[in-house]
Each structure stands twice: as C-alpha cells, then as structure tokens.
Motif scaffolding. Structure first.
Motif, mmCIF file in Angstrom:
data_model
loop_
_atom_site.group_PDB
_atom_site.id
_atom_site.type_symbol
_atom_site.label_atom_id
_atom_site.label_comp_id
_atom_site.label_asym_id
_atom_site.label_seq_id
_atom_site.Cartn_x
_atom_site.Cartn_y
_atom_site.Cartn_z
ATOM 1 N N VAL A 19 0.585 -1.193 -0.264
ATOM 2 C CA VAL A 19 -0.121 0.144 -0.141
ATOM 3 C C VAL A 19 0.812 0.917 -0.006
ATOM 4 N N ASP A 20 0.575 2.680 -0.918
ATOM 5 C CA ASP A 20 1.495 3.179 -1.076
ATOM 6 C C ASP A 20 0.582 4.786 -0.668
ATOM 7 N N GLU A 21 1.166 5.449 0.096
ATOM 8 C CA GLU A 21 0.894 6.370 0.387
ATOM 9 C C GLU A 21 -1.192 6.866 0.004
ATOM 10 N N VAL A 22 -2.180 5.817 0.695
ATOM 11 C CA VAL A 22 -3.499 6.232 0.168
ATOM 12 C C VAL A 22 -3.845 7.183 1.479
ATOM 13 N N SER A 23 -5.272 7.871 0.300
ATOM 14 C CA SER A 23 -5.962 8.692 1.742
ATOM 15 C C SER A 23 -7.284 8.546 0.933
ATOM 16 N N LEU A 24 -7.862 8.414 1.921
ATOM 17 C CA LEU A 24 -9.582 7.902 1.913
ATOM 18 C C LEU A 24 -10.398 7.925 2.492
ATOM 19 N N ASP A 25 -11.599 8.892 1.981
ATOM 20 C CA ASP A 25 -12.610 9.049 3.373
ATOM 21 C C ASP A 25 -14.101 8.593 2.685
ATOM 22 N N ILE A 26 -14.245 7.885 3.631
ATOM 23 C CA ILE A 26 -15.379 6.502 3.079
ATOM 24 C C ILE A 26 -16.567 7.463 4.392
ATOM 25 N N PRO A 27 -17.517 8.103 4.664
ATOM 26 C CA PRO A 27 -18.650 8.581 4.934
ATOM 27 C C PRO A 27 -20.105 7.297 5.964
ATOM 28 N N ALA A 28 -19.944 7.295 6.510
ATOM 29 C CA ALA A 28 -20.910 6.196 7.702
ATOM 30 C C ALA A 28 -21.826 5.883 7.111
ATOM 31 N N GLY A 29 -22.015 5.024 6.560
ATOM 32 C CA GLY A 29 -23.475 4.721 6.004
ATOM 33 C C GLY A 29 -23.765 4.151 4.577
ATOM 34 N N GLU A 30 -23.133 5.036 3.942
ATOM 35 C CA GLU A 30 -22.692 3.996 2.273
ATOM 36 C C GLU A 30 -21.945 2.480 1.770
ATOM 37 N N ILE A 31 -21.993 2.139 0.601
ATOM 38 C CA ILE A 31 -21.486 0.886 0.126
ATOM 39 C C ILE A 31 -20.185 1.895 -0.457
ATOM 40 N N PHE A 32 -18.631 1.314 -0.353
ATOM 41 C CA PHE A 32 -17.944 1.651 -0.806
ATOM 42 C C PHE A 32 -16.909 0.408 -1.140
ATOM 43 N N ALA A 33 -16.456 0.207 -2.702
ATOM 44 C CA ALA A 33 -16.125 -0.555 -2.821
ATOM 45 C C ALA A 33 -15.004 -0.265 -3.280
ATOM 46 N N MET A 34 -13.759 -1.364 -3.217
ATOM 47 C CA MET A 34 -12.501 -1.480 -3.524
ATOM 48 C C MET A 34 -12.339 -2.602 -5.225
ATOM 49 N N ILE A 35 -11.499 -1.507 -5.664
ATOM 50 C CA ILE A 35 -11.498 -2.235 -6.836
ATOM 51 C C ILE A 35 -10.072 -2.402 -7.352
ATOM 52 N N GLY A 36 -9.793 -3.081 -7.674
ATOM 53 C CA GLY A 36 -8.330 -3.549 -8.422
ATOM 54 C C GLY A 36 -8.034 -4.901 -8.741
ATOM 55 N N TYR A 37 -7.054 -5.241 -9.575
ATOM 56 C CA TYR A 37 -6.354 -6.787 -10.163
ATOM 57 C C TYR A 37 -5.453 -7.055 -9.118
ATOM 58 N N GLY B 13 -3.241 -8.044 -6.365
ATOM 59 C CA GLY B 13 -1.967 -7.735 -6.189
ATOM 60 C C GLY B 13 -1.892 -5.717 -5.385
ATOM 61 N N ALA B 14 -3.462 -5.632 -5.959
ATOM 62 C CA ALA B 14 -2.955 -3.875 -6.161
ATOM 63 C C ALA B 14 -3.461 -3.399 -5.221
ATOM 64 N N GLY B 15 -3.387 -4.643 -3.562
ATOM 65 C CA GLY B 15 -3.439 -3.659 -2.012
ATOM 66 C C GLY B 15 -4.439 -3.803 -1.704
ATOM 67 N N LYS B 16 -6.385 -4.412 -1.880
ATOM 68 C CA LYS B 16 -7.033 -4.192 -2.148
ATOM 69 C C LYS B 16 -6.918 -4.671 -0.062
ATOM 70 N N SER B 17 -6.668 -6.072 -0.170
ATOM 71 C CA SER B 17 -6.790 -7.382 1.038
ATOM 72 C C SER B 17 -6.737 -6.487 2.000
ATOM 73 N N THR B 18 -5.071 -5.800 2.243
ATOM 74 C CA THR B 18 -4.599 -5.013 3.218
ATOM 75 C C THR B 18 -4.809 -4.251 3.626
ATOM 76 N N LEU B 19 -5.463 -3.108 2.389
ATOM 77 C CA LEU B 19 -6.181 -2.332 3.258
ATOM 78 C C LEU B 19 -6.663 -2.365 3.613
ATOM 79 N N VAL B 20 -8.003 -2.824 3.720
ATOM 80 C CA VAL B 20 -8.921 -3.219 4.281
ATOM 81 C C VAL B 20 -8.655 -3.924 5.892
ATOM 82 N N ARG B 21 -7.839 -5.055 5.582
ATOM 83 C CA ARG B 21 -7.324 -5.557 7.344
ATOM 84 C C ARG B 21 -6.614 -4.573 7.844
ATOM 85 N N MET B 22 -6.746 -3.255 7.517
ATOM 86 C CA MET B 22 -5.754 -2.215 8.792
ATOM 87 C C MET B 22 -7.656 -1.273 9.364
#
Length: 354
Positions: A35-53, A55-64
């Motif tokens: 994961v490389d210098e990611v900044s994201l804001d996910i407001p409460a109450g929404e459905i936010f998707a992370m998409i990528g092939y 090795g994109a870092g999706k699972s690592t990011l979410v496990r944080m």
C-alpha cells in the motif's frame, strides 16, 4: 462497558479514514510496497467499493480497518478512533464493531447454521437465551430460518454466504467488510447476495466496504469506488462518475468489461468497412440534447445513422455513448461535429472516405 468501548460507541457515526497510509512487507532481503500513500475518506452509512487486479493492495488496506494489519506509516481511523495506534487490548472494541464476510465462507462444517451464527456471540459471552433470539432474528433476516439445523455441507454456495453474512452481523456491527464475497458464486446467486448486502446497508444502516475485481459488483451495490493499482489509488469517486467518465486506463478497462458503449478497435475496423461517411462518437448525459443539433443539420443536407453504442442508467442518472455516421457536405458535417463538442465530449473516430 469499558473505556475503550465507550469511546468507540461515541464515535460510531464518523466513518473510516485512511490518512496517507503505506504498508511495506519484507520478503527475504527485499521490501515489497503493498500500500503506497493511500488517503481515502469513507463516510458512515455508504457502500464503498475497492476494485483492482490481484496484488493491487485491496485486501491489505481493508485489513487495516479492523487492525489485522498495521500500516508502516500513516493513520487509519474508524469512527474517530485511530485504529493503527491501538494495542491489541484496545482493538477488541473495534473488532466487535467490524464484521467480515469472506470469499470462501469460512464456516465450521461441524456446526449447524444456527451454531455458526451463534459462535461469535458465545465467544463474546452472550447468555444462551439472548444468543438464541439473536440467531433467530438474523436467520430470518437473511432468509434461512428454515435451515437453522442444517450443516454447511447441506447448503448451496449462496446459502453458505448468507450464513456468513448473518454471522458477521451477529454482534450488531456498524461496519461490514466484504472480501470478494461473491467471487465463488454463479451470476444468479451473486445477484441474490448483492441484494442482501444492499439490504444490510439500507435497512440496518451498516457501512459496507467491499473488495472486488468485478465492476458489475461495483455497479450493482456501491455508492462510491476507489480503483487501486500497485498499492496506489488511481482514481476515486462516485460510481456514476467512474462509469460515465473514467480518467485512467485501468478504470477504462474495468468499465469496458461491463459496458460496450464506445466502439473498440475491432468495432471501428468493422464500422469503417460498412460505413463510408464520417463516424463521430458522442457522449450522452441527462443534460445533453443532440436531437436539436441533428434536426438543424438535416436542414443543411447532413444525413445521420446510428451505428454503435448504448445508454445506461446508474444512481438515477443516464449516461452512454453513441456513434453516428454522418454524410453530407464536408463543411456542414464538420460544423455539426463542432456543435456536438460545445455540449458534450465528441470524437471523430473515422473521417469520410474520399
């Protein structure tokens, strides 16, 4: 309630924040940036998707989010609590408020459906009567009340995932992490599970963070999406904006796998062989009106024919792309293309044959 739980409960409405987060793993003698210098804001109450092939870092990011991974740098906040700095004891309250649904269901084969849903409540020390009532409530919500005494091997894939969702909701979390929750399911079952996830969001008010490699999943349930590649956020925005006007090549590839509005190279070759006129590709939006322009051009001898494209609706908005063959005086055709460009994105993809 402990001090940690009290602080967490007070902040439940403030959402999830990734603040310049990086994660570096050491593999042998080398470092791998997941994961490389990611900044994201996910407001409460929404459905936010992370998409990528892969090795994109999706699972690592979410496990944080639930503290299963700690960033090498940066901060992760859940409901105002800086998860990334909490010791293991402090993470208990966070994890009680963050459920997780897995791709391969992760059910106990030796436990019944009811037993699987009850398991996290038993671990949390809920009394038997309260556990029983909660399990019955959840199985009714996911449509499996009649399967309470069945075992996982007696269920279909979709039913297993419904059990997984019920179990993830057992303690009443305000956040649900869905890690490729439909990847192991057939298309029809996928639609059923996605409808259930949408109900979890709309009826229970649960914030959902969904990891996926499918733009169809994003289109079906998400409010906003982040496109990841090589550990970075390549593009982020509302689902409509990403579908209607993808800015990056990877986003265009993902959208192109779902929508076939704009002609691909092979389409252009075929169209060029069949249509001798100028072919122009025009973006369509709710606020775009090309009909009056075509009617005016027709008075000047410009004839048109629709040769490719389509229009879709998403998040109560319309978008698409149509390709038209234009025939007529060269200056009038050119003038029409210029007028298209004043109201929307328009591209000449093939000049008229001489």
């Amino acid at each position: 309630m402990s001090e940690d739980q009290s602080a967490h409960a007070e902040a439940r409405g403030s959402g999830i924040v990734f603040d310049n987060v990086s994660k570096v793993f050491r593999v042998g003698n080398r470092e791998v940036v997941a994961v490389d210098e990611v900044s994201l804001d996910i407001p409460a109450g929404e459905i936010f998707a992370m998409i990528g092939y892969s090795g994109a870092g999706k699972s690592t990011l979410v496990r944080m989010i639930n503290g299963l991974e700690k960033p090498s740098s940066g901060r992760v906040l859940v409901h105002g609590v800086e998860v990334s700095s909490l010791p293991e004891r402090g993470l208990r309250a966070v994890r009680a408020d963050v459920g997780m649904v897995f791709q391969q269901f992760n059910l106990f084969r030796s436990r019944t459906v009811a037993g699987n849903v009850a398991y996290p409540l038993k671990v949390a020390g809920w009394p038997a009567a309260k556990r029983k009532a909660r399990v019955a409530e959840l199985l009714d919500f996911v449509g499996l009340a009649a399967k309470a005494k069945h075992y996982p091997d007696q269920l279909s894939g979709g039913q297993k995932q419904r059990v997984g969702i019920a179990r993830a909701l057992a303690s009443g979390p305000s956040v649900l992490l869905a890690d490729e929750a439909t990847s192991a399911l057939d298309p029809e079952t996928t639609e059923d599970v996605l409808r259930l996830l949408r109900s979890v969001n709309t009826e229970l008010g649960v914030t959902i963070v969904a990891i996926t490699h499918s733009m169809s999943v994003v289109r079906a349930i998400a409010d906003r999406v982040a496109v990841l590649a090589h550990g970075k956020v390549v593009e982020a925005g509302t689902v409509f904006d990403i579908f209607a006007n993808p800015q990056s090549e990877i986003s265009r590839n993902f959208v192109g796998a779902v929508l076939r509005h704009a002609p691909a190279d092979q389409d252009l070759a075929r169209l060029a062989g069949r249509h001798p006129g100028t072919i122009v590709s025009v973006d369509i939006r709710d606020d775009v009106r090309i009909g009056p322009l075509l009617a005016e051009a027709a008075k000047d001898g410009v004839l048109f024919e629709f040769v490719h494209g389509g229009v879709s609706s998403l998040q109560s908005q319309t978008f698409g792309n149509i390709s038209l063959e234009l025939n007529g005086p060269a200056d009038k055709v050119s003038g029409l293309v210029d007028r298209f460009k004043t109201v929307t994105k328009a591209t000449v993809v093939k000049e008229a044959s001489s």
